[in-house]
Write a protein that holds these residues in place. Structure first.
Motif, short mmCIF file in Angstrom:
data_model
loop_
_atom_site.label_atom_id
_atom_site.label_comp_id
_atom_site.label_asym_id
_atom_site.label_seq_id
_atom_site.Cartn_x
_atom_site.Cartn_y
_atom_site.Cartn_z
N MET A 103 61.02 -8.33 52.20
CA MET A 103 60.12 -8.26 53.26
C MET A 103 58.72 -7.96 52.65
O MET A 103 57.70 -8.32 53.32
CB MET A 103 60.63 -7.15 54.28
CG MET A 103 61.74 -7.38 55.22
SD MET A 103 62.08 -6.10 56.34
CE MET A 103 62.94 -4.94 55.44
N LEU A 104 58.73 -7.10 51.49
CA LEU A 104 57.42 -6.79 50.85
C LEU A 104 56.83 -8.19 50.46
O LEU A 104 55.68 -8.50 50.62
CB LEU A 104 57.64 -5.87 49.84
CG LEU A 104 57.77 -4.55 50.31
CD1 LEU A 104 58.17 -3.60 49.20
CD2 LEU A 104 56.53 -3.88 51.21
N GLU A 105 57.66 -9.09 49.86
CA GLU A 105 57.32 -10.25 49.35
C GLU A 105 56.60 -11.27 50.32
O GLU A 105 55.79 -11.84 50.33
CB GLU A 105 58.36 -10.86 48.48
CG GLU A 105 58.03 -12.21 47.68
CD GLU A 105 59.37 -12.98 46.96
OE1 GLU A 105 58.90 -13.91 46.25
OE2 GLU A 105 60.31 -12.14 46.97
N ALA A 159 67.91 -5.02 48.68
CA ALA A 159 67.20 -6.64 48.67
C ALA A 159 66.60 -6.95 49.81
O ALA A 159 65.52 -7.53 49.56
CB ALA A 159 68.42 -7.60 48.81
N ASP A 160 66.68 -6.41 50.98
CA ASP A 160 65.97 -6.59 52.29
C ASP A 160 64.41 -6.26 52.16
O ASP A 160 63.46 -6.73 52.44
CB ASP A 160 66.63 -6.22 53.54
CG ASP A 160 67.71 -7.04 53.97
OD1 ASP A 160 68.19 -8.07 53.32
OD2 ASP A 160 68.33 -6.76 55.11
N VAL A 185 66.72 4.60 48.94
CA VAL A 185 67.09 3.29 48.30
C VAL A 185 66.05 2.39 48.95
O VAL A 185 65.86 2.60 50.36
CB VAL A 185 68.56 2.80 48.85
CG1 VAL A 185 68.79 3.00 50.25
CG2 VAL A 185 68.62 1.67 48.03
N GLY A 186 65.46 1.41 48.44
CA GLY A 186 64.62 0.54 49.08
C GLY A 186 63.56 0.01 47.75
O GLY A 186 64.19 -0.68 46.81
N ALA A 187 62.45 -0.54 48.04
CA ALA A 187 61.47 -1.19 47.35
C ALA A 187 59.92 -0.49 47.63
O ALA A 187 59.66 -0.01 48.97
CB ALA A 187 61.49 -2.44 47.62
N MET A 188 59.09 -0.71 46.79
CA MET A 188 57.73 -0.59 46.96
C MET A 188 56.74 -1.46 46.08
O MET A 188 57.37 -2.59 45.13
CB MET A 188 57.40 0.60 46.27
CG MET A 188 57.64 0.96 44.66
SD MET A 188 57.52 2.64 44.10
CE MET A 188 58.88 3.46 44.90
N GLY A 189 55.63 -1.85 46.61
CA GLY A 189 54.65 -2.87 46.03
C GLY A 189 53.52 -2.48 46.02
O GLY A 189 53.08 -1.77 47.11
#
Length: 574
Positions: free
Chosen positions: A483-485, A478-479, A348-352
């Motif tokens: 943080m990436l943004e 969400a965090d 779970v998380g995010a990428m960019g």
């Protein structure tokens, strides 16, 4: 590296028996042998000798028949373990065939196994983080489950002891909730990871970014070199078996250390059926073993027994060790044996993607990314009202696109081929790692009638992530995006694929430590309540799960328990 001794003595009697040769089993064997005890290690699966039995360690992707992917037949054989992507053509020989060793899922359970010498120490993620009193006191402070019978001060010297031998690369941060350890030089962050770290310092005061603390030899010390271990080559082919012994495994480190004492023997193809219990002495006298190839039953005897088969396998053995005194499993007066399954939840998380640093690249394929320690629910200021405990980010990192970007891109000719040699843009992902609470109704039991091919009752899993974990996952995602943004990334996307318990490959808790035999299976020295010569030091002993990887804690608890056990044995207390 000399092969391990597999010669079993004719009497079948030893000073100590260790069940399992993985992370904790290797440490138990090393410590017992170095203290002078004739020790037999029982391994369920086949023999794997360091280097000579790593068949894919030097292969490139194009040398595999299916370019690293599993064939249709192999997908069936590993149908459980492929659900979360752990098994590939280059590593399948280090994972258990699910068709040959099945289990029952009342609820989905992703049990990732490796039945062979070294177990999952050959394929682990190698992250090593000390626990703190934030972890050891959490249950007591929140009134959840039972209190740990130990505190950080009890295990701190043993962390230092095992870290020195293992070889942990990392940097000191001075955080109370993530104690510093004995470190080799860290694996450096690359330029984009460094940029991200600087952005976090500027934006947030309590979100630290550091290289992952991993069991890789960045600067081998004399005691590492004596065992034939060498420096990490940044190949990132660790789970195929490291010919340099650069990452820590039982096969490269603890088992060879045990072997060189002359007190060591290992017996592969040995499926432990149960422990032999003497009701007159309240002691275990040995173990019953089914030969996995001949199916013959054999008994081995010892004064000390260490159960290190992995959490679920150890619990299966203890539950199957019944007697008039212990009709529900050895040492199970509390009824807690098999309950309180924990793990870590992640994926779970995010990428960019990131615009910039096009003039910079990196050398090698480093086997570790960045790590962001827990920053939630540390105190009143960081409290989140939606869930208990916390999470970190690990295994994430930044990199540039490569020739693979051309796989689905139309094009032919010299210009197209030349473009494939030009690095793509930068991107980075943040993967959360969260704590799972110890719920009594998350459990594993023995099927009343169904047995495996070796005559052991089949395990039945009934465990799930609950509301606390699900609420935490929303915040993790969400965090990560935030943080990436905040650090200038674009095209940010989030992901959440929970899988089942077991997905973190850190199953814990089914024979937990505690202060009271009425509510726990083990005491503060990892002894089974009521059966003092049986010790359990794998994941089943854990009372809570923290949000950091537990393997270094298993190692420290094992070394500590062996020290206690041998001293007690010398005093004839056992």
């Amino acid at each position: 590296m000399a092969n391990l001794n597999t010669t079993v003595n004719k009497t079948h009697r030893y000073d100590a028996i260790v069940i399992g040769s993985g992370m904790s089993g290797g440490w138990a064997a090393k410590e017992l042998c170095e203290k002078g005890l004739k020790t037999l290690v029982l391994e369920k699966g086949r023999m794997v000798n360091h280097v000579e039995d790593y068949p894919t360690m030097m292969k490139d992707h194009w040398e595999f028949e299916h370019r690293g992917a599993l064939s249709h037949d192999d997908q069936q054989k590993y149908h459980i373990q492929t659900r979360i992507g752990f098994v590939g053509e280059g590593t399948k020989h280090f994972f258990t065939n699910d068709l040959e060793d099945p289990y029952i899922e009342t609820k989905r359970f992703d049990w990732i196994r490796g039945n062979h010498t070294g177990g999952r120490s050959l394929t682990w993620g190698k992250h090593c983080y000390r626990w703190s009193d934030l972890d050891f006191t959490a249950n007591a402070c929140e009134g959840i489950a039972v209190d740990w019978p130990i505190r950080y001060k009890d295990i701190a010297p043993w962390y230092s002891y095992v870290e020195k031998f293992v070889g942990i690369s990392g940097e000191k941060l001075g955080l109370d909730h993530l104690p510093d350890g004995v470190f080799l030089p860290p694996i450096p962050l690359n330029c984009l990871e460094t940029h991200f770290k600087q952005a976090m310092v500027k934006k947030y005061g309590n979100r630290h970014v550091t290289p992952g603390r991993v069991a890789h030899l960045t600067d081998p010390q004399p005691w590492h070199l004596e065992l034939g271990r060498g420096q990490c080559q940044n190949r990132n082919r660790c789970s195929r078996g490291c010919p340099y012994g650069a990452y820590f495994s039982s096969n490269a480190a603890t088992l060879p250390a045990a072997n060189r004492t002359g007190n060591f023997a290992i017996r592969p193809h040995s499926v432990v059926h149960s422990l032999i219990y003497d009701e007159k002495t309240n002691r275990a006298t040995g173990v019953r073993v089914v030969d996995s190839e001949t199916k013959e039953m054999t008994e081995f005897y010892a004064n000390l027994i260490f159960c290190c088969a992995s959490s679920m396998a150890t619990t299966q053995i203890l539950l199957n060790s019944t007697s008039t005194r212990y009709p529900n499993g050895l040492g199970n007066d509390s009824g807690e044996l098999g309950h309180n399954i924990m793990d870590h939840h992640y994926h779970v998380g995010a990428m960019g993607s990131y615009d910039g640093f096009e003039d910079q690249y990196y050398k090698g394929r480093k086997p570790a990314g960045l790590f962001i320690p827990r920053y939630v629910n540390l105190d009143e200021q960081s409290k989140n009202p939606n869930f208990l405990r916390g999470y970190d980010y690990q295994g994430a990192g930044a990199g540039r696109g490569n020739w693979g970007s051309g796989v689905n891109t139309p094009g032919v000719g010299a210009a197209f081929k030349e473009s494939l040699f030009k690095p793509g843009g930068w991107g980075m992902g943040l993967m959360g790692f969260g704590e799972v609470l110890p719920y009594h109704d998350n459990k594993v039991t023995l099927h009343p009638t169904q047995k495996d091919q070796w005559g052991l009752p089949t395990l039945v899993f009934d465990a799930e992530f609950k509301q606390n974990e699900l609420a935490m996952r929303k915040q993790i995602m969400a965090d990560a995006a935030e943080m990436l943004e905040a650090s200038g990334f674009r095209n940010i996307s989030t992901f959440d694929y929970s899988g089942g318990i077991g997905v973190g490959v850190h199953e814990m808790g089914t024979a937990r430590m505690g202060r009271d035999p009425k509510t726990s299976v083990l005491n503060g020295n990892n002894q089974v309540h009521g059966v003092p010569n049986v010790f359990v030091t794998d994941g089943s002993c854990m009372t809570s799960s923290s949000c950091v990887n537990p393997s270094i804690t298993y190692m420290a608890l094992t070394a500590r328990a062996v020290d206690f056990a041998t001293k007690a044995l010398n005093k004839t207390d056992l």
